[in-house]
Structure formats: C-alpha cells, structure tokens
Motif scaffolding. Structure first.
Motif, mmCIF file in Angstrom:
data_model
loop_
_atom_site.group_PDB
_atom_site.id
_atom_site.type_symbol
_atom_site.label_atom_id
_atom_site.label_comp_id
_atom_site.label_asym_id
_atom_site.label_seq_id
_atom_site.Cartn_x
_atom_site.Cartn_y
_atom_site.Cartn_z
ATOM 1 N N LEU A 113 0.813 -1.221 0.000
ATOM 2 C CA LEU A 113 0.000 0.000 0.000
ATOM 3 C C LEU A 113 0.848 1.274 0.000
ATOM 4 O O LEU A 113 0.375 2.340 -0.397
ATOM 5 N N LYS A 114 2.108 1.151 0.425
ATOM 6 C CA LYS A 114 2.974 2.343 0.417
ATOM 7 C C LYS A 114 3.177 2.865 -1.003
ATOM 8 O O LYS A 114 3.584 4.007 -1.192
ATOM 9 N N ALA A 115 2.926 2.002 -2.002
ATOM 10 C CA ALA A 115 3.132 2.429 -3.397
ATOM 11 C C ALA A 115 1.906 3.148 -3.975
ATOM 12 O O ALA A 115 1.876 3.420 -5.179
ATOM 13 N N ALA A 116 0.911 3.469 -3.136
ATOM 14 C CA ALA A 116 -0.326 4.083 -3.671
ATOM 15 C C ALA A 116 -0.052 5.296 -4.580
ATOM 16 O O ALA A 116 -0.626 5.386 -5.671
ATOM 17 N N PRO A 117 0.836 6.246 -4.186
ATOM 18 C CA PRO A 117 1.050 7.396 -5.088
ATOM 19 C C PRO A 117 1.594 6.972 -6.459
ATOM 20 O O PRO A 117 1.151 7.492 -7.486
ATOM 21 N N GLN A 118 2.531 6.023 -6.457
ATOM 22 C CA GLN A 118 3.092 5.566 -7.740
ATOM 23 C C GLN A 118 2.035 4.820 -8.557
ATOM 24 O O GLN A 118 1.999 4.910 -9.780
ATOM 25 N N VAL A 119 1.176 4.043 -7.857
ATOM 26 C CA VAL A 119 0.134 3.294 -8.569
ATOM 27 C C VAL A 119 -0.874 4.261 -9.206
ATOM 28 O O VAL A 119 -1.309 4.067 -10.344
ATOM 29 N N ILE A 120 -1.201 5.327 -8.487
ATOM 30 C CA ILE A 120 -2.131 6.326 -9.041
ATOM 31 C C ILE A 120 -1.544 6.922 -10.324
ATOM 32 O O ILE A 120 -2.218 7.020 -11.353
ATOM 33 N N ASP A 121 -0.257 7.268 -10.268
ATOM 34 C CA ASP A 121 0.404 7.789 -11.478
ATOM 35 C C ASP A 121 0.383 6.760 -12.595
ATOM 36 O O ASP A 121 0.137 7.082 -13.755
ATOM 37 N N ALA A 122 0.659 5.500 -12.222
ATOM 38 C CA ALA A 122 0.752 4.439 -13.240
ATOM 39 C C ALA A 122 -0.597 4.218 -13.931
ATOM 40 O O ALA A 122 -0.641 3.946 -15.135
ATOM 41 N N PHE A 123 -1.689 4.345 -13.179
ATOM 42 C CA PHE A 123 -3.013 4.236 -13.809
ATOM 43 C C PHE A 123 -3.149 5.268 -14.933
ATOM 44 O O PHE A 123 -3.713 5.000 -15.989
ATOM 45 N N ARG A 124 -2.636 6.472 -14.677
ATOM 46 C CA ARG A 124 -2.800 7.553 -15.659
ATOM 47 C C ARG A 124 -1.865 7.380 -16.848
ATOM 48 O O ARG A 124 -2.245 7.611 -17.992
#
Ligand SMILES: C[S@@+](CC[C@H](N)C(=O)[O-])C[C@H]1O[C@@H](n2cnc3c(N)ncnc32)[C@H](O)[C@@H]1O
Length: 351
Positions: A113-124
C-alpha cells in the motif's frame, strides 16, 4: 434512482468491516513485532501484565487489545478484565511455520500500500512499477505470506503429484527455482532432497542477496546457489526440474520465460508452475480469495509485468487456460493440473 435504505445499510456494514480490517492490518503487524500475540498465547492476561511481559506501555496495549477483541482476533472476558487467544487464533497469529500465518500477509499488504502514489500515477500513464521499486516489507511479507503454504504442501503434496519427479529428486536431480524471491521454496526443497542440487534465481538483486544469506544461515549453501537472473536468461541446465512459484503471472514476457525454461530442461524434464488459485472467468473469481489476489495484483503483479518488456500482464488471477496457452505457445506439449489448495494451483508442464 431512489436509494434503497436496506441495501445502503448492507453496503455501509460491509464498508465499516473493511475499514476496520484495513486499520487492523497495521495493528496486526504491531502486535507481531512487539511479541504481543506470542505473549498472550501463554494464558489470559490483563493489559498491564501483557505490557510488562513485552516491555511495552499499558495504555497502548490496552487500546490495541480492545481493537483486536472488536475484530475477533483476541477474546475478551469482561468479568475478569482479561484478554486471551483461542488455540485457532494462536495458530494463525503466532506460528510462522504453520499452514496460515496472518501477520506475514498483513506485512505484505502494508508494504504494497505504500506504493499508492506511484500506482495512481501508473493508472494515468500506463507505465509499470518494478518489483524492486517497492518497500522492503513487500519482499519479506511476500516470503512470509507464501512460505507457510509451501511448507504445508510442497514436499508432502505438490512434488509427489508430479510424474516421476520425486524419485529423481531422491536420487539426485538438478533443479532451477526461478523468480525465487528470498528462496523460501528453494530452501524447503533442498532440505527435503539432500542429494539434489538447486539453483535459485530472481531478477531482483536485493532478494537474491537475502536468499544467499538465509540459505547460509540454514547450512544449505553447499547444496544451493542463487544468481541474479531473469526467468528469460537464467543459467545452467540441463535441469531435471524447473520450478516457478507465484511469479510467472508477474512477468512481462512469460512466453519468453517459458521458451527459455524449455531450452534449459532435460528432454524428460518437468516444469512445475505454482500459480495463485483462480478460474478462467472473472465472474467466478469474484470471491474473497479472488478479492485478495486482484487487489494485490493491482499494486504488485500488473505494474511489475508492465515494467518489463513483453507486452503481457496476466495478473494474479490468470486461470488455467491462460497458463496452458502460454505453455503451448512456448512449445511444451504436455500440460496438466497436478494439485491444488485454496490459495494455489500447481501445473505439470513437460516438453
Ligand atoms: C510474488 S513474488 C514470489 C517470490 C517467490 N517465488 C515466492 O514464492 O516467495 C514474485 C517474484 O518474481 C520476481 N520476478 C518478477 N519478474 C521476473 C522476471 N522477469 N524474471 C525473474 N524473476 C522475476 C520478483 O522479483 C519476485 O521475487
């Protein structure tokens, strides 16, 4: 559309349970790290005694215990003011070698879950996130999440289910364990089959360094070597057995890996593929195990696959048909499901 109050209450009920479980993840990791579960497994006790025994502070322990009791992770006796663990709670919360070890799974979840900011970017952007880019808790949590299932099934059930493999391992076989992470599966096999030689490999250098350290601590380094290599490039061979534990679906090029595995296998060799339990249709995976895997997969498996060349991102619920198809695409001619558990499917793949 008018809101149906009963349906809304049903949904809110579910949401509150999930929110509690999400925060409980951190509390489980805290309880494990501080030895709270292990101490509590001894006998029922009040918060003060648990705090004294674990060198912690009563007020924190008190609050933690209340949350644990509300979630059904510990028992509370209001008359005596004591908390305790049932044998079943103690089994799942205090024994890392048992068949289920909940704290390891929650460590993995918190780390992911610590990767949430990177995952949000990756979705985009559609870009990937490599396994190596995650928090360290992902690597140790992954080992501790999967190892209990391997310890319970690998030597006793999965390897014997493969045609002729156990006899080869007893006599002395050459084995490659690819995408091995910290090498939990490699170590279990090496200990069970002292006449066989094992090479674990993973593209992630830090995991390989950790695997080497742990295998030396277990006194198995004469039998096991680890190398930094991708599944598409690992060395050695011909191998009697190649194993891939919960990693094929993580790869950007699983067909390239399968082709390479085929080249590295002896003509009568076996590739044992261990993958998360899943069926072939999304609708049939919509259950609690599917939820666990799809949710981890969104943060870990799909981003890792998209970070690699190859164009695949199977996800953790790939299902048997996808795995069979990629084995056939790589030139394997025999494929069967050899074993299964609630969390894993085991395939026997042969040239
Ligand atoms: C979910 S973990 C499983 C680790 C280990 N097999 C286990 O069961 O504990 C997935 C592993 O696959 C590795 N991996 C991902 N892509 C890879 C590739 N292309 N080649 C080799 N390893 C890879 C990761 O570094 C990670 O260690």
């Amino acid at each position: 559309m008018p809101i149906d109050q009963d349906k809304l209450m049903d949904f809110l009920h579910k949401f509150v349970g999930d929110l509690g479980a999400t925060m409980a993840a951190g509390n489980v990791v805290v309880g494990e790290r501080l030895g709270l579960y292990r101490a509590l497994a001894d006998h029922p006790m009040q918060p003060r005694e648990l705090a004294e025994r674990t060198g912690t502070t009563t007020r924190y322990v008190d609050e933690w215990l209340r949350g644990q009791a509300a979630g059904g992770y510990v028992q509370y006796d209001p008359q005596a003011g004591t908390y305790s663990l049932t044998p079943e709670q103690a089994f799942a919360l205090t024994d890392p070698d048992g068949a289920v070890y909940a704290p390891g799974a929650f460590e993995l979840a918190l780390g992911a879950l610590k990767a949430a900011p990177q995952v949000i970017d990756a979705f985009r952007t559609g870009s990937g996130i490599g396994w190596h880019e995650h928090d360290d808790a992902v690597f140790s949590g992954c080992e501790r999440f999967f190892r209990p299932g391997y310890a319970a099934n690998l030597v006793s059930g999965w390897l014997p289910a493969l045609d002729g493999v156990q006899a080869k391992l007893d006599a002395g076989a050459r084995v490659a364990d690819i995408g091995c992470g910290h090498g939990a599966s490699t170590a279990l096999m090496a200990r069970a089959y002292p006449n066989s030689a094992f090479t674990g490999s993973d593209y992630h250098e830090e995991s390989v360094i950790r695997a080497r350290k742990q295998i030396a601590e277990q006194g198995l380094d004469h039998q096991v070597t680890f190398e930094v290599a991708s599944a598409q490039t690992f060395n050695g061979g011909p191998y009697d057995l190649v194993t891939s534990f919960d990693c094929l679906h993580d790869m950007g090029d699983p067909v390239g890996a399968a082709r390479h595995i085929r080249q590295m296998l002896a003509p009568d060799g076996t590739w044992m593929v261990v993958e998360p339990a899943a069926v072939d249709t999304v609708a049939d995976n919509l259950n609690p195990v599917g939820r666990v895997y799809y949710s981890f997969s969104t943060f870990l498996c799909v981003p890792n696959a998209l970070s690699q060349d190859g164009g695949y991102s199977l996800g953790a619920q790939a299902g048997e048909q996808s795995i069979a198809r990629l084995a056939a695409d790589a030139g394997f001619t025999r494929f069967r499901r050899a074993a299964e558990t609630p969390f894993n499917l085991v395939y026997e793949v042969r040239p």
